[in-house]
Write a protein that holds these residues in place. Structure first.
Motif, short mmCIF file in Angstrom:
data_model
loop_
_atom_site.label_atom_id
_atom_site.label_comp_id
_atom_site.label_asym_id
_atom_site.label_seq_id
_atom_site.Cartn_x
_atom_site.Cartn_y
_atom_site.Cartn_z
N GLY A 142 24.56 20.92 -43.70
CA GLY A 142 23.11 20.72 -43.63
C GLY A 142 22.34 22.01 -43.48
O GLY A 142 21.33 22.06 -42.76
N LYS A 143 22.78 23.06 -44.18
CA LYS A 143 22.11 24.36 -44.06
C LYS A 143 20.62 24.27 -44.41
O LYS A 143 19.81 25.03 -43.92
CB LYS A 143 22.80 25.39 -44.95
N GLN A 144 20.27 23.31 -45.28
CA GLN A 144 18.87 23.17 -45.69
C GLN A 144 17.99 22.75 -44.53
O GLN A 144 16.76 22.86 -44.60
CB GLN A 144 18.74 22.15 -46.83
N LEU A 145 18.58 22.30 -43.43
CA LEU A 145 17.80 21.89 -42.26
C LEU A 145 17.52 23.05 -41.31
O LEU A 145 16.87 22.86 -40.29
CB LEU A 145 18.54 20.77 -41.51
N GLY A 146 18.01 24.23 -41.67
CA GLY A 146 17.78 25.38 -40.79
C GLY A 146 16.31 25.69 -40.58
O GLY A 146 15.91 26.18 -39.52
N ASN A 147 15.47 25.38 -41.58
CA ASN A 147 14.04 25.65 -41.46
C ASN A 147 13.23 24.39 -41.17
O ASN A 147 12.00 24.40 -41.27
CB ASN A 147 13.52 26.30 -42.75
N SER A 148 13.92 23.31 -40.80
CA SER A 148 13.22 22.09 -40.42
C SER A 148 12.53 22.27 -39.07
O SER A 148 13.02 23.01 -38.20
CB SER A 148 14.23 20.94 -40.32
N PRO A 204 30.73 23.39 -33.77
CA PRO A 204 31.20 22.44 -34.77
C PRO A 204 30.39 22.53 -36.06
O PRO A 204 29.20 22.86 -36.04
CB PRO A 204 30.99 21.08 -34.10
N ALA A 205 31.01 22.22 -37.17
CA ALA A 205 30.34 22.30 -38.46
C ALA A 205 29.18 21.32 -38.56
O ALA A 205 28.22 21.54 -39.29
CB ALA A 205 31.34 22.05 -39.59
N ASP A 206 29.26 20.20 -37.82
CA ASP A 206 28.22 19.18 -37.90
C ASP A 206 27.17 19.33 -36.79
O ASP A 206 26.33 18.44 -36.62
CB ASP A 206 28.85 17.79 -37.79
N ALA A 207 27.20 20.43 -36.04
CA ALA A 207 26.33 20.58 -34.87
C ALA A 207 24.85 20.55 -35.26
O ALA A 207 24.03 19.90 -34.60
CB ALA A 207 26.65 21.87 -34.13
N LEU A 208 24.47 21.26 -36.33
CA LEU A 208 23.07 21.30 -36.74
C LEU A 208 22.59 19.92 -37.19
O LEU A 208 21.50 19.47 -36.80
CB LEU A 208 22.89 22.32 -37.87
N LEU A 209 23.42 19.23 -37.99
CA LEU A 209 23.04 17.90 -38.45
C LEU A 209 22.82 16.96 -37.28
O LEU A 209 21.83 16.23 -37.22
CB LEU A 209 24.13 17.33 -39.36
N ASP A 259 10.56 12.15 -43.15
CA ASP A 259 9.42 13.06 -42.99
C ASP A 259 9.68 14.05 -41.87
O ASP A 259 9.33 15.23 -41.98
CB ASP A 259 8.15 12.26 -42.71
N LEU A 260 10.27 13.57 -40.77
CA LEU A 260 10.58 14.46 -39.66
C LEU A 260 11.70 15.42 -40.03
O LEU A 260 11.65 16.62 -39.74
CB LEU A 260 10.99 13.64 -38.43
N ARG A 261 12.71 14.90 -40.69
CA ARG A 261 13.88 15.71 -41.02
C ARG A 261 13.53 16.84 -41.97
O ARG A 261 14.04 17.96 -41.86
CB ARG A 261 14.95 14.80 -41.64
N THR A 262 12.65 16.58 -42.92
CA THR A 262 12.35 17.57 -43.97
C THR A 262 11.07 18.35 -43.69
O THR A 262 10.67 19.17 -44.51
CB THR A 262 12.23 16.89 -45.34
N SER A 263 10.40 18.07 -42.57
CA SER A 263 9.19 18.84 -42.24
C SER A 263 9.55 20.30 -42.09
O SER A 263 10.49 20.66 -41.37
CB SER A 263 8.56 18.30 -40.96
N SER A 264 8.79 21.17 -42.76
CA SER A 264 9.18 22.57 -42.87
C SER A 264 8.37 23.48 -41.96
O SER A 264 7.16 23.30 -41.79
CB SER A 264 9.02 23.03 -44.32
N TYR A 265 9.05 24.46 -41.43
CA TYR A 265 8.41 25.49 -40.61
C TYR A 265 7.39 26.28 -41.44
O TYR A 265 6.40 26.78 -40.91
CB TYR A 265 9.49 26.42 -40.07
#
Length: 623
Positions: free
Chosen positions: A516-522, A577-582, A450-456
């Motif tokens: 994890g580009k989909q997390l950019g708007n998390s 790093p590529a994994d920095a956002l994740l 729920d926290l990870r996918t909560s959207s702006y």
């Protein structure tokens, strides 16, 4: 094909049931909303005989001379007008005593009231243009309308002849030619046509006008208008308040919609009765005075909706009087059961409870406005608590607030939950005085997903919980002197709050190397910043922009955003790093959980959707 007894024999079977019972049900429903009609003369007569009442919530009448002329032009041409909505009920509401200064109210006891809900604008225009009166905002103006019987009909589609046909006294007085025509009875009051038709016709005959003269034809046309034009009336019979509000909202396409607050204000209104020792009671003014009080003048919660305030009041009344009052719930069905004497009894303590509720939200939780409160029912629960508890337990309240806000299930989406939680919260606070170890509201079931996918872009309950929790940490700006940012961000822009994407959204979408580009708007990628700092950062790579902010106090500032040392370490790298956002998102989730546990909550954590690409090593090992 052979027909059977189960088949429909004709279309009549659909509308005329053979048995008596269904037909009665249909008839009953049909009578609830009954279309009828009245001639203009009969409608005006009903007004003069005080058969209609105008409730006080119907008070925003805008009287325009041009519109009144257009109304009469439509009638003159027998154009259809909108329906007038009348509510027939035994509920007594406070009502106006006059239309345009002309007395229509009555002190006589009535068993049934006929309230004009929609159509007051047209009613006022019709009534005052015939019988005169006083128009608000136009002192000295005579609203009685005259008609020039000699003005012919125009064949133009854009006919403006009504401006010459219909005249107000002021127009006649300012024009010598019109004054002369009025003296000759070529221009007459509409009231004279209605009440002295034969006298007007006799005056025209004395002018030498034959029966077929256009002026006498025009006079007969106006008399026919009064006698034959049918005003459409829709009567609501035996319908409860909540449904009346819904009907009104659907039929009233313009103007201020009727709402339950209006009904309650009108129903509880009481004029001063010195002989009985009763002071005036006007709930709207009481709430306005509360909002304008010194204690509330700067509160971001002062402008909560009328319904929010009314429901908070109803909860308090119910807790005070229990089964002695008819307020079984705070829905539209029960709110009209509020009584003036009950409200008077609780008002002082109730307004104290309201202020304490807002003070707790604003100064204890640092939630600077309603946009950060996950459930509106929280106002009612907290108001009940502060009304009943002399020495509040703020740690208990904080645990309660964040438990219902973050819980993976909706714990406060209905009134039954609201009542139960208010009672449990009060009981827990009372029990804590003798047994402080009672762990009420201390267990939070939380799904990391729920926290990870909560959207702006969401404005859901969970969105408000997350951004509210961020706000409760009193976050500091990243740029020196690291001022608190909340006063300059969310509360001035409810639709687009000044929230910064730590990994800027445009950067995440543009540079495809990040996992994890989909997390950019998390919301885990969100932080409160001042507008200037936000603009300075723009859509830069975090490795580049963070170097401008990292300093001696930076990690301390990050704590106020529930961000650890990750960003300071990213700023020390040459490449992101590529994994920095994740990893940043996962670390932020862990920080939130840790902070919730720090409030004394037991947080039972699950994860229904762990991304397979999450790297659990700390950032420094990725360099």
């Amino acid at each position: 094909m052979t027909s059977t007894s189960a088949e429909i024999q004709s279309l009549d079977d659909l509308v005329a049931p053979a048995s008596g019972s269904p037909g009665k049900v249909t008839s009953t429903y049909a009578n609830r909303i009954l279309p009828t009609d009245l001639t203009i003369s009969k409608f005006l007569n009903n007004l003069r005989e005080r058969r209609y009442q105008i409730p006080t919530f119907q008070r925003d009448v805008v009287w325009e001379a041009e519109n009144v002329k257009k109304l009469w032009d439509s009638l003159y041409k027998f154009y259809p007008l909108g329906s007038i909505l009348v509510w027939r009920t035994d509920i007594q509401l406070h009502r106006h005593r006059a239309i345009g200064g002309v007395e229509i109210g009555s002190d006589e006891p009535l068993r049934e009231f006929h309230y004009l809900l929609d159509g007051q604008q047209r009613t006022t225009a019709l009534f005052t243009s015939i019988f005169g009166g006083a128009i608000a905002g136009r002192p000295g103006f005579n609203p009685q309308l005259c008609v020039d019987l000699t003005v012919g009909d125009s064949s133009d589609v854009d006919d403006v002849s009504y401006r010459q046909r219909f005249l107000f006294a002021q127009e006649i007085l300012e024009d010598p030619e019109l004054r002369e025509r009025y003296a000759a009875r070529k221009i007459v009051k509409l009231q004279d046509v209605l009440e002295n038709y034969l006298g007007v016709e006799s005056a025209l005959e004395k002018l030498g006008y034959e029966f077929s003269h256009p002026a006498r034809e025009s006079l007969r046309r106006f008399m026919a208008l009064f006698s034959n034009y049918r005003l459409s009336i829709i009567e609501l019979n035996g319908i409860q308040v909540a449904e009346v509000c819904e009907i009104f909202a659907r039929v009233n396409t313009g103007g201020k919609p009727l709402n339950i607050f209006d009904i309650v204000v009108a129903k509880t209104y009481r004029p001063a009765e010195p002989g009985k020792g009763l002071l005036p009671f006007y709930l709207r003014e009481m709430f306005d005075a509360f909002r304008d009080s010194p204690q509330m003048s700067q509160s971001p919660y002062r402008n909560l909706s009328d319904l929010d305030y009314l429901q908070m009041l109803a909860v308090v009344v119910k807790f005070q009087f229990g089964n002695q009052c008819d307020v079984e719930n705070i829905t539209d069905r029960y709110l009209p059961q509020l009584r003036a004497d009950h409200v008077e009894h609780v008002w002082e303590r109730a307004t104290y409870a309201f202020r304490e509720t807002f003070h707790f939200l604003h100064h204890q939780l640092h939630l600077g406005g309603p946009g950060l409160v996950p459930y509106r029912y929280l106002y009612m629960v907290l108001a009940a608590y502060f009304y009943n508890i002399e020495r509040p337990d703020y740690s208990l309240l904080r645990r309660y607030f964040w438990t219902v806000s973050f819980h993976q299930k909706d714990l406060l989406s209905g009134t039954s939950q609201m009542w139960a939680q208010a009672r449990e919260l009060i009981a827990a606070s009372n029990a804590a005085a003798t047994s402080p170890s009672i762990p009420s509201f201390s267990t939070l079931e939380l799904d990391k997903a729920d926290l990870r996918t909560s959207s702006y872009n969401s404005k859901s309950r969970f969105y408000r919980a997350v951004v509210g929790f961020f706000a409760s940490q009193e976050p500091r700006d990243w740029a020196p002197p690291h001022e608190r940012v909340l006063a300059n961000t969310y509360y001035q822009a409810t639709d687009q709050p000044n929230l910064h994407h730590v990994f800027p959204r445009a950067f995440v979408e543009r540079d495809s190397f990040l996992h994890g580009k989909q997390l950019g708007n998390s919301l885990m990628n969100i932080a409160y910043l001042t507008q200037i700092t936000n603009l300075d950062i723009s859509d830069q790579n975090p490795v580049d922009y963070l170097k401008d902010y990292v300093g001696e106090a930076f990690n301390k500032v990050m704590e106020s955003h529930l961000i650890g040392t990750d960003l300071a370490r990213i700023a020390s790298l040459d490449e992101l790093p590529a994994d920095a956002l994740l990893n940043f998102v996962e670390a932020r989730i862990d920080n939130i959980i840790s902070e919730l546990r720090g409030l004394g909550l037991t947080v039972n954590v699950t994860d229904s959707a762990t991304p397979a690409t999450v790297v659990t090593r700390p950032v420094e090992e990725l360099a």
